[in-house]
Design an enzyme around this catalytic site. Sequence first.
Site, PDB file in Angstrom:
ATOM      1  NE  ARG A  27     -90.797  44.610 -77.697  1.00 12.41           N
ATOM      2  CZ  ARG A  27     -91.554  45.691 -77.840  1.00 12.41           C
ATOM      3  NH1 ARG A  27     -91.608  46.579 -76.889  1.00 12.41           N
ATOM      4  NH2 ARG A  27     -92.236  45.876 -78.942  1.00 12.41           N
ATOM      5  NE  ARG A  31     -90.719  51.457 -73.167  1.00 12.29           N
ATOM      6  CZ  ARG A  31     -91.767  51.771 -73.934  1.00 12.29           C
ATOM      7  NH1 ARG A  31     -92.185  53.015 -73.996  1.00 12.29           N
ATOM      8  NH2 ARG A  31     -92.383  50.843 -74.630  1.00 12.29           N
ATOM      9  NE  ARG A  40     -86.293  55.180 -74.927  1.00 16.09           N
ATOM     10  CZ  ARG A  40     -86.689  56.391 -75.261  1.00 16.09           C
ATOM     11  NH1 ARG A  40     -86.269  57.439 -74.571  1.00 16.09           N
ATOM     12  NH2 ARG A  40     -87.498  56.571 -76.296  1.00 16.09           N
ATOM     13  CG  ASP A  77     -88.519  48.130 -83.013  1.00 15.25           C
ATOM     14  OD1 ASP A  77     -88.914  47.831 -81.878  1.00 15.25           O
ATOM     15  OD2 ASP A  77     -89.303  48.352 -83.957  1.00 15.25           O
ATOM     16  CE1 TYR A 154     -96.360  49.068 -85.212  1.00 18.68           C
ATOM     17  CE2 TYR A 154     -95.893  46.879 -86.081  1.00 18.68           C
ATOM     18  CZ  TYR A 154     -96.254  47.697 -85.026  1.00 18.68           C
ATOM     19  OH  TYR A 154     -96.503  47.164 -83.788  1.00 18.68           O
TER      20      TYR A 154
HETATM   21  O1  1CP Z   1     -85.348  42.623 -75.391  1.00 16.85           O
HETATM   22  C1  1CP Z   1     -85.872  42.397 -76.485  1.00 16.85           C
HETATM   23  O2  1CP Z   1     -86.861  41.653 -76.640  1.00 16.85           O
HETATM   24  C2  1CP Z   1     -85.181  42.946 -77.733  1.00 16.85           C
HETATM   25  C3  1CP Z   1     -85.630  44.151 -78.283  1.00 16.85           C
HETATM   26  C4  1CP Z   1     -86.921  44.346 -79.056  1.00 16.85           C
HETATM   27  C5  1CP Z   1     -87.697  43.478 -79.849  1.00 16.85           C
HETATM   28  C6  1CP Z   1     -87.518  41.991 -80.054  1.00 16.85           C
HETATM   29  C7  1CP Z   1     -87.511  45.627 -79.156  1.00 16.85           C
HETATM   30  C8  1CP Z   1     -87.003  46.811 -78.468  1.00 16.85           C
HETATM   31  N1  1CP Z   1     -88.553  45.552 -80.028  1.00 16.85           N
HETATM   32  C9  1CP Z   1     -88.717  44.263 -80.466  1.00 16.85           C
HETATM   33  C10 1CP Z   1     -89.688  43.739 -81.421  1.00 16.85           C
HETATM   34  C11 1CP Z   1     -90.886  44.538 -81.775  1.00 16.85           C
HETATM   35  N2  1CP Z   1     -90.991  45.891 -81.970  1.00 16.85           N
HETATM   36  C12 1CP Z   1     -92.144  43.974 -82.076  1.00 16.85           C
HETATM   37  C13 1CP Z   1     -92.421  42.489 -82.124  1.00 16.85           C
HETATM   38  C14 1CP Z   1     -92.565  41.871 -80.794  1.00 16.85           C
HETATM   39  C15 1CP Z   1     -93.782  42.279 -80.009  1.00 16.85           C
HETATM   40  O3  1CP Z   1     -94.890  42.049 -80.481  1.00 16.85           O
HETATM   41  O4  1CP Z   1     -93.572  42.775 -78.900  1.00 16.85           O
HETATM   42  C16 1CP Z   1     -93.026  45.012 -82.401  1.00 16.85           C
HETATM   43  C17 1CP Z   1     -94.484  44.895 -82.784  1.00 16.85           C
HETATM   44  C18 1CP Z   1     -92.293  46.223 -82.337  1.00 16.85           C
HETATM   45  C19 1CP Z   1     -92.784  47.585 -82.664  1.00 16.85           C
HETATM   46  C20 1CP Z   1     -92.517  48.543 -81.583  1.00 16.85           C
HETATM   47  N3  1CP Z   1     -91.293  49.052 -81.307  1.00 16.85           N
HETATM   48  C21 1CP Z   1     -93.400  49.012 -80.592  1.00 16.85           C
HETATM   49  C22 1CP Z   1     -94.848  48.564 -80.449  1.00 16.85           C
HETATM   50  C23 1CP Z   1     -95.817  49.513 -80.981  1.00 16.85           C
HETATM   51  C24 1CP Z   1     -97.186  48.883 -81.082  1.00 16.85           C
HETATM   52  O5  1CP Z   1     -97.704  48.827 -82.206  1.00 16.85           O
HETATM   53  O6  1CP Z   1     -97.752  48.426 -80.071  1.00 16.85           O
HETATM   54  C25 1CP Z   1     -92.693  49.893 -79.758  1.00 16.85           C
HETATM   55  C26 1CP Z   1     -93.215  50.705 -78.622  1.00 16.85           C
HETATM   56  C27 1CP Z   1     -91.351  49.881 -80.204  1.00 16.85           C
HETATM   57  C28 1CP Z   1     -90.172  50.573 -79.600  1.00 16.85           C
HETATM   58  C29 1CP Z   1     -89.290  49.689 -78.809  1.00 16.85           C
HETATM   59  N4  1CP Z   1     -88.661  48.548 -79.313  1.00 16.85           N
HETATM   60  C30 1CP Z   1     -87.883  47.982 -78.340  1.00 16.85           C
HETATM   61  C31 1CP Z   1     -87.998  48.793 -77.158  1.00 16.85           C
HETATM   62  C32 1CP Z   1     -87.266  48.563 -75.862  1.00 16.85           C
HETATM   63  C33 1CP Z   1     -88.893  49.841 -77.465  1.00 16.85           C
HETATM   64  C34 1CP Z   1     -89.275  50.966 -76.558  1.00 16.85           C
HETATM   65  C35 1CP Z   1     -88.438  52.145 -76.908  1.00 16.85           C
HETATM   66  C36 1CP Z   1     -88.200  53.064 -75.785  1.00 16.85           C
HETATM   67  O7  1CP Z   1     -87.222  52.862 -75.044  1.00 16.85           O
HETATM   68  O8  1CP Z   1     -88.967  54.005 -75.683  1.00 16.85           O
END
Ligand code: 1CP
Length: 355
Positions: A27, A31, A40, A77, A154
């Site tokens: 990540r 944010r 964003r 994502d 999910y």
């Molecule tokens: O920089 C990076 O790592 C690349 C971008 C990336 C990756 C690899 C994002 C952007 N998401 C992910 C993978 C991801 N998404 C995972 C697997 C990795 C992990 O465990 O962290 C999972 C479970 C998600 C699902 C997801 N997408 C969540 C989590 C919800 C939960 O169940 O806890 C959330 C909040 C998102 C949205 C998201 N994805 C990525 C970002 C930057 C965001 C936030 C969006 C925003 O700007 O509001």
Amino acid sequence: MSALQNDRYLRALLKQPVDATPVWMMRQAGRYLPEYRALRAEAGSFMNLCQNPELASEVTLQPLRRFDLDAAILFSDILTIPDAMGLGLRFETGEGPKFDRPITCKADVEKIGVPDPEGELQYVMNAVRQIRKDLQGQVPLIGFSGSPWTLATYMVEGGSSKAFTKIKGMMYSEPATLHLLLDLLANSVTQYLNAQIKAGAQSVMIFDTWGGVLTPRDYREFSLQYMHKIVDGLIRENEGRRVPVTLFTKNGGMWLEAIADTGCDAVGLDWTIEMADAKARIGDRVALQGNMDPSMLYASAERIEQEVAHILAGFGQGSGHVFNLGHGIHLDVPPENAKVFVDAVHRLSQPYHTR
Ligand code: 1CP
């Protein structure tokens, strides 16, 4: 395509000699960076960032301008696949992802199909192509997907979950339905990752964020089996180089040997295992990625450096370690602390690579 200027990350995944331990952060775009929050806000939503190749590329490159990272990761994502399957993905501020049409029964699974990576998911491939172009060979690009089990959580829960009651209900009362869904997802992930590789991803990672909530037997049957199937179906060489595959199961420390047995090149570790123990168990077979607790980035520079030194010593001499956090960076971490972390890995790891 320009030659790679820094291939430490790819070399370490294949245990080839390196001058310092490579590092990137799960990540790393997102944010905690003010420049991400600004873009964003301008784009209006997270999915708008993902679906516009120029914006997705810009966000991917933001952390590389601040920190001396050894890899870039596609900005996207894991939930793009279920979205492309027609489940209706929404990201509600402060609430996380939600699906309008979750999977509740066999008939729901029978209605969905494998999405075309160059059709409904073409925006992801366009982002990969744009990022490769913009990177100009600075560092390799990592493509990624969620694991079938993690995606299914999910899709069946309708969003994030704490207890996973709906999907575990399905697992124990209607296992055949869940297997049908997981098989469809394994095919979808294989095609999706292969398309990312063809579009320019130089390595791929599978995030099994929720595999660790399963019993050991259920982990093998409902998560690992499908990741194994994906690894078997992946393109392993492209542009004249091996395309390394990393599997990351959060809380999967009990099952490292089984994960290494899938034929992946590297295993991602969270912070609940000592690096030295992981190295002793599977370090002769695969490379290791990890594993500093992301909350360590709230500590002082001295404490962060001490922890980096401990993990480097745990891995010991030689290549085969990609430094990372044990999970995603938290959104309120001061970016300066991430810089301390990245620089410490490069500086403190040099003695482990003298040839
Ligand atoms: O920089 C990076 O790592 C690349 C971008 C990336 C990756 C690899 C994002 C952007 N998401 C992910 C993978 C991801 N998404 C995972 C697997 C990795 C992990 O465990 O962290 C999972 C479970 C998600 C699902 C997801 N997408 C969540 C989590 C919800 C939960 O169940 O806890 C959330 C909040 C998102 C949205 C998201 N994805 C990525 C970002 C930057 C965001 C936030 C969006 C925003 O700007 O509001």
